[in-house]
Design a protein around this motif. Sequence first.
Motif, PDB file in Angstrom:
ATOM      1  N   GLY A 177     -92.305   7.394 -28.820  1.00  0.00           N
ATOM      2  CA  GLY A 177     -91.911   8.961 -28.374  1.00  0.00           C
ATOM      3  C   GLY A 177     -90.518   9.127 -28.814  1.00  0.00           C
ATOM      4  O   GLY A 177     -90.173  10.306 -28.719  1.00  0.00           O
ATOM      5  N   GLY A 178     -89.705   8.362 -29.634  1.00  0.00           N
ATOM      6  CA  GLY A 178     -88.589   8.805 -30.402  1.00  0.00           C
ATOM      7  C   GLY A 178     -87.566   9.393 -29.271  1.00  0.00           C
ATOM      8  O   GLY A 178     -86.749   9.988 -29.828  1.00  0.00           O
ATOM      9  N   ARG A 179     -87.655   8.477 -28.252  1.00  0.00           N
ATOM     10  CA  ARG A 179     -86.472   8.909 -27.278  1.00  0.00           C
ATOM     11  C   ARG A 179     -85.316   8.151 -27.181  1.00  0.00           C
ATOM     12  O   ARG A 179     -84.375   8.725 -26.782  1.00  0.00           O
ATOM     13  CB  ARG A 179     -87.173   8.756 -25.965  1.00  0.00           C
ATOM     14  CG  ARG A 179     -88.337   9.459 -25.611  1.00  0.00           C
ATOM     15  CD  ARG A 179     -89.121   9.275 -24.416  1.00  0.00           C
ATOM     16  NE  ARG A 179     -90.422  10.103 -24.226  1.00  0.00           N
ATOM     17  CZ  ARG A 179     -90.321  11.249 -23.727  1.00  0.00           C
ATOM     18  NH1 ARG A 179     -89.147  11.695 -23.046  1.00  0.00           N
ATOM     19  NH2 ARG A 179     -91.367  11.943 -23.463  1.00  0.00           N
ATOM     20  N   ASN A 180     -85.062   7.102 -28.204  1.00  0.00           N
ATOM     21  CA  ASN A 180     -83.987   6.527 -28.322  1.00  0.00           C
ATOM     22  C   ASN A 180     -83.213   6.065 -27.213  1.00  0.00           C
ATOM     23  O   ASN A 180     -82.058   5.469 -27.127  1.00  0.00           O
ATOM     24  CB  ASN A 180     -83.012   7.590 -29.219  1.00  0.00           C
ATOM     25  CG  ASN A 180     -83.624   8.050 -30.347  1.00  0.00           C
ATOM     26  OD1 ASN A 180     -84.540   7.555 -30.852  1.00  0.00           O
ATOM     27  ND2 ASN A 180     -82.950   9.155 -31.035  1.00  0.00           N
ATOM     28  N   GLU A 181     -83.677   5.970 -25.903  1.00  0.00           N
ATOM     29  CA  GLU A 181     -83.068   5.219 -24.878  1.00  0.00           C
ATOM     30  C   GLU A 181     -83.031   3.712 -25.024  1.00  0.00           C
ATOM     31  O   GLU A 181     -83.941   3.133 -25.287  1.00  0.00           O
ATOM     32  CB  GLU A 181     -83.957   5.504 -23.708  1.00  0.00           C
ATOM     33  CG  GLU A 181     -83.515   4.774 -22.244  1.00  0.00           C
ATOM     34  CD  GLU A 181     -84.293   5.243 -21.209  1.00  0.00           C
ATOM     35  OE1 GLU A 181     -85.093   6.154 -21.290  1.00  0.00           O
ATOM     36  OE2 GLU A 181     -84.312   4.540 -20.112  1.00  0.00           O
ATOM     37  N   GLN A 182     -81.757   3.041 -24.834  1.00  0.00           N
ATOM     38  CA  GLN A 182     -81.583   2.002 -25.082  1.00  0.00           C
ATOM     39  C   GLN A 182     -81.501   1.307 -23.491  1.00  0.00           C
ATOM     40  O   GLN A 182     -80.881   1.905 -22.594  1.00  0.00           O
ATOM     41  CB  GLN A 182     -80.176   1.739 -26.029  1.00  0.00           C
ATOM     42  CG  GLN A 182     -80.659   2.172 -26.981  1.00  0.00           C
ATOM     43  CD  GLN A 182     -79.364   1.798 -28.163  1.00  0.00           C
ATOM     44  OE1 GLN A 182     -78.345   0.919 -27.623  1.00  0.00           O
ATOM     45  NE2 GLN A 182     -79.256   2.449 -29.253  1.00  0.00           N
ATOM     46  N   TYR A 183     -81.846  -0.070 -23.383  1.00  0.00           N
ATOM     47  CA  TYR A 183     -81.857  -1.096 -22.253  1.00  0.00           C
ATOM     48  C   TYR A 183     -80.800  -2.094 -22.564  1.00  0.00           C
ATOM     49  O   TYR A 183     -80.942  -2.851 -23.841  1.00  0.00           O
ATOM     50  CB  TYR A 183     -83.290  -1.247 -22.078  1.00  0.00           C
ATOM     51  CG  TYR A 183     -84.152  -0.410 -21.652  1.00  0.00           C
ATOM     52  CD1 TYR A 183     -84.705   0.361 -22.602  1.00  0.00           C
ATOM     53  CD2 TYR A 183     -84.080  -0.027 -20.088  1.00  0.00           C
ATOM     54  CE1 TYR A 183     -85.626   1.376 -22.439  1.00  0.00           C
ATOM     55  CE2 TYR A 183     -85.228   1.257 -19.821  1.00  0.00           C
ATOM     56  CZ  TYR A 183     -85.851   1.650 -21.055  1.00  0.00           C
ATOM     57  OH  TYR A 183     -86.886   2.737 -20.743  1.00  0.00           O
ATOM     58  N   PHE A 184     -79.925  -2.215 -21.619  1.00  0.00           N
ATOM     59  CA  PHE A 184     -78.745  -3.286 -21.963  1.00  0.00           C
ATOM     60  C   PHE A 184     -79.019  -4.391 -21.252  1.00  0.00           C
ATOM     61  O   PHE A 184     -79.363  -4.500 -19.861  1.00  0.00           O
ATOM     62  CB  PHE A 184     -77.590  -2.494 -21.609  1.00  0.00           C
ATOM     63  CG  PHE A 184     -77.035  -1.676 -22.786  1.00  0.00           C
ATOM     64  CD1 PHE A 184     -77.660  -0.242 -22.547  1.00  0.00           C
ATOM     65  CD2 PHE A 184     -76.101  -2.026 -23.765  1.00  0.00           C
ATOM     66  CE1 PHE A 184     -76.942   0.716 -23.562  1.00  0.00           C
ATOM     67  CE2 PHE A 184     -75.553  -1.149 -24.619  1.00  0.00           C
ATOM     68  CZ  PHE A 184     -76.149   0.079 -24.558  1.00  0.00           C
ATOM     69  N   GLY A 185     -78.561  -5.626 -21.789  1.00  0.00           N
ATOM     70  CA  GLY A 185     -78.315  -6.746 -21.084  1.00  0.00           C
ATOM     71  C   GLY A 185     -76.855  -6.920 -20.135  1.00  0.00           C
ATOM     72  O   GLY A 185     -76.228  -5.930 -20.408  1.00  0.00           O
ATOM     73  N   PRO A 186     -76.783  -7.849 -19.373  1.00  0.00           N
ATOM     74  CA  PRO A 186     -75.583  -8.029 -18.598  1.00  0.00           C
ATOM     75  C   PRO A 186     -74.322  -8.133 -19.357  1.00  0.00           C
ATOM     76  O   PRO A 186     -73.140  -7.959 -18.657  1.00  0.00           O
ATOM     77  CB  PRO A 186     -75.842  -9.060 -17.687  1.00  0.00           C
ATOM     78  CG  PRO A 186     -76.787  -9.814 -18.411  1.00  0.00           C
ATOM     79  CD  PRO A 186     -77.606  -9.074 -19.335  1.00  0.00           C
ATOM     80  N   GLY A 187     -74.210  -8.575 -20.732  1.00  0.00           N
ATOM     81  CA  GLY A 187     -72.960  -8.789 -21.364  1.00  0.00           C
ATOM     82  C   GLY A 187     -72.632 -10.212 -21.346  1.00  0.00           C
ATOM     83  O   GLY A 187     -72.901 -10.995 -20.500  1.00  0.00           O
ATOM     84  N   THR A 188     -72.083 -10.794 -22.372  1.00  0.00           N
ATOM     85  CA  THR A 188     -71.213 -11.777 -22.621  1.00  0.00           C
ATOM     86  C   THR A 188     -69.739 -11.600 -22.727  1.00  0.00           C
ATOM     87  O   THR A 188     -69.443 -11.025 -23.645  1.00  0.00           O
ATOM     88  CB  THR A 188     -72.031 -12.732 -23.675  1.00  0.00           C
ATOM     89  OG1 THR A 188     -73.306 -12.732 -23.386  1.00  0.00           O
ATOM     90  CG2 THR A 188     -70.869 -14.005 -23.933  1.00  0.00           C
ATOM     91  N   ARG A 189     -69.137 -12.358 -21.920  1.00  0.00           N
ATOM     92  CA  ARG A 189     -67.518 -12.103 -22.127  1.00  0.00           C
ATOM     93  C   ARG A 189     -66.947 -13.448 -22.737  1.00  0.00           C
ATOM     94  O   ARG A 189     -66.935 -14.469 -22.280  1.00  0.00           O
ATOM     95  CB  ARG A 189     -66.889 -11.988 -20.970  1.00  0.00           C
ATOM     96  CG  ARG A 189     -65.572 -11.701 -20.954  1.00  0.00           C
ATOM     97  CD  ARG A 189     -64.543 -11.127 -19.707  1.00  0.00           C
ATOM     98  NE  ARG A 189     -65.090 -10.086 -19.027  1.00  0.00           N
ATOM     99  CZ  ARG A 189     -64.736  -8.778 -19.796  1.00  0.00           C
ATOM    100  NH1 ARG A 189     -64.153  -8.671 -20.675  1.00  0.00           N
ATOM    101  NH2 ARG A 189     -65.285  -7.586 -19.182  1.00  0.00           N
ATOM    102  N   LEU A 190     -66.780 -13.253 -24.233  1.00  0.00           N
ATOM    103  CA  LEU A 190     -66.357 -14.199 -25.051  1.00  0.00           C
ATOM    104  C   LEU A 190     -64.726 -14.161 -25.190  1.00  0.00           C
ATOM    105  O   LEU A 190     -64.192 -13.348 -25.425  1.00  0.00           O
ATOM    106  CB  LEU A 190     -67.029 -14.195 -26.321  1.00  0.00           C
ATOM    107  CG  LEU A 190     -66.342 -14.937 -27.512  1.00  0.00           C
ATOM    108  CD1 LEU A 190     -66.822 -16.358 -26.995  1.00  0.00           C
ATOM    109  CD2 LEU A 190     -66.840 -14.655 -28.899  1.00  0.00           C
ATOM    110  N   THR A 191     -64.156 -15.369 -25.141  1.00  0.00           N
ATOM    111  CA  THR A 191     -62.835 -15.588 -24.993  1.00  0.00           C
ATOM    112  C   THR A 191     -62.685 -16.506 -26.179  1.00  0.00           C
ATOM    113  O   THR A 191     -63.231 -17.692 -26.038  1.00  0.00           O
ATOM    114  CB  THR A 191     -62.142 -16.087 -23.932  1.00  0.00           C
ATOM    115  OG1 THR A 191     -62.347 -15.066 -22.693  1.00  0.00           O
ATOM    116  CG2 THR A 191     -60.615 -16.393 -24.073  1.00  0.00           C
TER     117      THR A 191
END
Lengths: 114, 115
Positions: free
Chosen positions: A98-112
């Motif tokens: 569909g060429g809609r370009n919607e992105q789905y995200f993960g919860p993230g990794t906080r790296l120190t």
Amino acid sequence: DVKVTQSSRYLVKRTGEKVFLECVQDMDHENMFWYRQDPGLGLRLIYFSYDVKMKEKGDIPEGYSVSREKKERFSLILESASTNQTSMYLCASSSIAGGRNEQYFGPGTRLTVT
Amino acid sequence: AQSVTQLDSQVPVFEEAPVELRCNYSSSVSVYLFWYVQYPNQGLQLLLKYLSGSTLVKGINGFEAEFNKSQTSFHLRKPSVHISDTAEYFCAVSAGGFGNEKLTFGTGTRLTIIP
């Protein structure tokens, strides 16, 4: 529902260590992305993959590499971690349908990096 | 190339008051526009999107946005906010159509709801 998972929510590493951040999506998406998020800077694209074994540099690829051996998995590698790589890392995926370009995200990794 | 400007880095609003979060974009081609929300310690979640058609787009949680091509804006609005709307909001743009998968994000607006 699309699910994007990241291997760790929090990670603490020492300067000079090799760091692997893993991302898995379960919706057979062609595209996968790695971003870093820093206060006041929003999301900046590190690398993008549009197919297995295919990758494209984003806006800030220096100090990072990626690997995509399977369609569902996209890894971000810090060859030699430095303190300026302390950040929140977000993985995302999208479908070309569909060429809609919607992105789905993960919860993230906080790296120190210390 | 596309770019996005979110002029307000922080917006405090009293509970049950209306809110508008501003987003302006720059592009030489037709665009797709998105608003994402990030709750504390979470990833981004899509609020709404404009691809084509009606310029008023309704999203989840009572939010809506209006695409204004002449002003190159895509402002997000909610008529009455709740404590649970406290979050960071990101506007994003991509060139429309196939082969333009990358999104360009703004720097975000932190919405704080005051009880």
